[in-house]
Design a protein around this motif. Structure first.
Motif, short mmCIF file in Angstrom:
data_model
loop_
_atom_site.label_atom_id
_atom_site.label_comp_id
_atom_site.label_asym_id
_atom_site.label_seq_id
_atom_site.Cartn_x
_atom_site.Cartn_y
_atom_site.Cartn_z
N PRO A 94 0.82 -1.23 0.00
CA PRO A 94 0.00 0.00 0.00
C PRO A 94 0.84 1.27 0.00
N VAL A 95 2.04 1.23 0.60
CA VAL A 95 2.89 2.42 0.62
C VAL A 95 3.40 2.74 -0.79
N PHE A 96 3.60 1.72 -1.60
CA PHE A 96 3.99 1.92 -3.00
C PHE A 96 2.94 2.75 -3.73
N TYR A 97 1.68 2.40 -3.57
CA TYR A 97 0.61 3.14 -4.24
C TYR A 97 0.44 4.54 -3.65
N LYS A 98 0.65 4.66 -2.33
CA LYS A 98 0.56 5.98 -1.70
C LYS A 98 1.66 6.90 -2.23
N SER A 99 2.87 6.40 -2.32
CA SER A 99 3.98 7.22 -2.83
C SER A 99 3.77 7.56 -4.31
N LEU A 100 3.21 6.63 -5.06
CA LEU A 100 2.92 6.89 -6.47
C LEU A 100 1.85 7.96 -6.61
N ALA A 101 0.83 7.91 -5.77
CA ALA A 101 -0.23 8.92 -5.80
C ALA A 101 0.30 10.29 -5.40
N ASN A 102 1.14 10.33 -4.37
CA ASN A 102 1.74 11.61 -3.96
C ASN A 102 2.57 12.22 -5.09
N THR A 103 3.34 11.38 -5.77
CA THR A 103 4.18 11.87 -6.86
C THR A 103 3.33 12.36 -8.02
N THR B 281 3.86 13.41 2.21
CA THR B 281 4.95 13.83 1.32
C THR B 281 5.94 12.70 1.07
N ARG B 282 5.50 11.48 1.28
CA ARG B 282 6.37 10.34 0.97
C ARG B 282 6.27 10.09 -0.54
N PHE B 283 7.09 10.80 -1.27
CA PHE B 283 7.10 10.65 -2.72
C PHE B 283 7.83 9.37 -3.11
N PHE B 284 7.71 9.02 -4.37
CA PHE B 284 8.26 7.75 -4.84
C PHE B 284 9.75 7.66 -4.58
N SER B 285 10.48 8.74 -4.85
CA SER B 285 11.93 8.73 -4.66
C SER B 285 12.30 8.60 -3.19
N ILE B 286 11.51 9.20 -2.31
CA ILE B 286 11.78 9.08 -0.88
C ILE B 286 11.55 7.64 -0.42
N TYR B 287 10.47 7.03 -0.90
CA TYR B 287 10.20 5.64 -0.53
C TYR B 287 11.30 4.72 -1.07
N LEU B 288 11.78 5.02 -2.26
CA LEU B 288 12.89 4.26 -2.83
C LEU B 288 14.14 4.39 -1.95
N PHE B 289 14.45 5.62 -1.56
CA PHE B 289 15.62 5.87 -0.71
C PHE B 289 15.47 5.16 0.64
N GLN B 290 14.30 5.22 1.21
CA GLN B 290 14.08 4.59 2.51
C GLN B 290 14.31 3.08 2.44
N ASN B 291 13.81 2.45 1.39
CA ASN B 291 14.01 1.01 1.24
C ASN B 291 15.48 0.66 1.05
N ALA B 292 16.20 1.49 0.31
CA ALA B 292 17.60 1.18 0.02
C ALA B 292 18.51 1.43 1.21
N PHE B 293 18.35 2.58 1.88
CA PHE B 293 19.35 3.01 2.86
C PHE B 293 18.85 3.10 4.30
N MET B 294 17.55 2.88 4.51
CA MET B 294 17.02 2.83 5.87
C MET B 294 16.56 1.43 6.25
N TYR B 295 15.89 0.76 5.30
CA TYR B 295 15.39 -0.58 5.56
C TYR B 295 16.35 -1.65 5.05
N TRP B 296 17.41 -1.26 4.34
CA TRP B 296 18.41 -2.17 3.80
C TRP B 296 17.79 -3.21 2.86
N LYS B 297 16.83 -2.77 2.06
CA LYS B 297 16.19 -3.65 1.08
C LYS B 297 16.56 -3.16 -0.32
N MET B 298 17.83 -3.33 -0.69
CA MET B 298 18.33 -2.79 -1.93
C MET B 298 17.66 -3.44 -3.14
N GLY B 299 17.39 -4.72 -3.07
CA GLY B 299 16.72 -5.39 -4.18
C GLY B 299 15.35 -4.81 -4.45
#
Length: 301
Positions: A68-77, A249-267
């Motif tokens: 659901p956060v994916f769709y939320k970030s997409l809608a915000n963007t 304001t969780r835009f797509f790029s912010i969610y991408l960054f969070q997954n890569a460098f905060m949640y350590w889910k680079m894949g």
């Protein structure tokens, strides 16, 4: 013999040319091509960064379908792109029209309106964070003095995205210069002929100015959409990287960054990046496919 000499010369020229271009080619291969291919591979892996990537197939892409956060970030963007890009284009165009007048001291005014666009992004974000402060910010202070409602801006889920859109309009100086250059290329004799025929200012704008400016407007539309789809720094700085309040304001790029460098889910982050790349590519191709209907290039029949 002449053909052999020519062939030798061509090979030498090709070799020399490749040698001169080699720094750029190596840089593109090492810093652009390899990271892109690597990210495509990692998007099919479980890659926590501290451990080697493990191939999991399309699991990351199946996961984001139910995220659901994916769709939320997409809608915000999408919200930001739909409103910020036209608002910036309109503001820049109106400023260019005003600054295209033959008035004494116009160079000073042009400089004043252009300067915000070269302010460092982080510094500008901190400045606007103070301006938009709901308690003692300058904007709300003025609104209260005028007996108008003072929004919560960055503290309100309903006003956070409009606040960022307002901030984006502040930095349209680059687009303003593009439009200003385009306005100075519109043939003056067309305005004179239209005025003689009785065309008013609005008619001259609609039938002369805008058609001749359509390539510039199209360029800023494409670049504005691409920039809005990757909107990151201002929202990241102004929300401490959280995308709040309430993910507004969780835009797509912010969610991408969070997954890569905060949640350590680079894949998973790489999968998000390729989804974003695909969406930008498809929309850009759509714009170019339909551009012949509304973009006029001088000299075309």
């Amino acid at each position: 013999m002449a053909k052999k000499a020519k062939s030798t010369t061509e090979k030498r020229n090709l070799r020399n040319g490749l040698l001169f271009c080699s720094p750029v080619l190596i840089g593109l291969a090492a810093l652009t091509l390899y990271p892109m291919l690597a990210s495509l591979y990692y998007s099919f892996c479980n890659y926590p960064m501290l451990k080697p990537p493990v191939w999991v197939g399309a699991t990351n892409y199946r996961t984001l379908i139910h995220d659901p956060v994916f769709y939320k970030s997409l809608a915000n963007t999408a919200y930001f792109a739909v409103f910020a890009t036209p608002a910036g284009m309109l503001t820049a165009f109106l400023l260019a029209l005003l600054l295209n007048q033959k008035v004494k001291g116009m160079a000073v005014f042009r400089t004043m309106f252009f300067v915000p666009s070269i302010v460092p992004t982080v510094a500008g974000s901190v400045l606007w964070l103070w301006l938009l402060n709901s308690d003692y910010g300058l904007i709300n202070t003025i609104l209260r003095l005028a007996h108008l409602p003072a929004p919560g801006w960055m503290n309100s889920p309903a006003w956070s995205k409009p606040a960022l859109i307002l901030m984006s309009v502040w930095g349209v100086g680059g687009w303003m210069l593009i439009y200003l250059a385009g306005l100075q290329d519109v043939p003056v004799d067309l305005y004179e002929a239209a005025e003689i025929d009785g065309a008013g200012p609005v008619q001259r704008m609609l039938h002369i100015t805008i058609p001749f400016m359509s390539p510039h407007l199209f360029f800023t539309l494409v670049m504005g959409f691409i920039g809005a789809a990757q909107y990151f720094t201002q929202a990241f700085v102004m929300t401490n990287g959280q995308g709040g309040p309430v993910d507004s304001t969780r835009f797509f790029s912010i969610y991408l960054f969070q997954n890569a460098f905060m949640y350590w889910k680079m894949g998973y982050a790489c999968a998000l990046a390729w989804i974003l790349f695909t969406l930008i590519l498809l929309f850009t191709l759509l714009l170019f496919k339909t551009s012949a209907r509304y973009v006029y290039y001088g000299g075309e029949r």
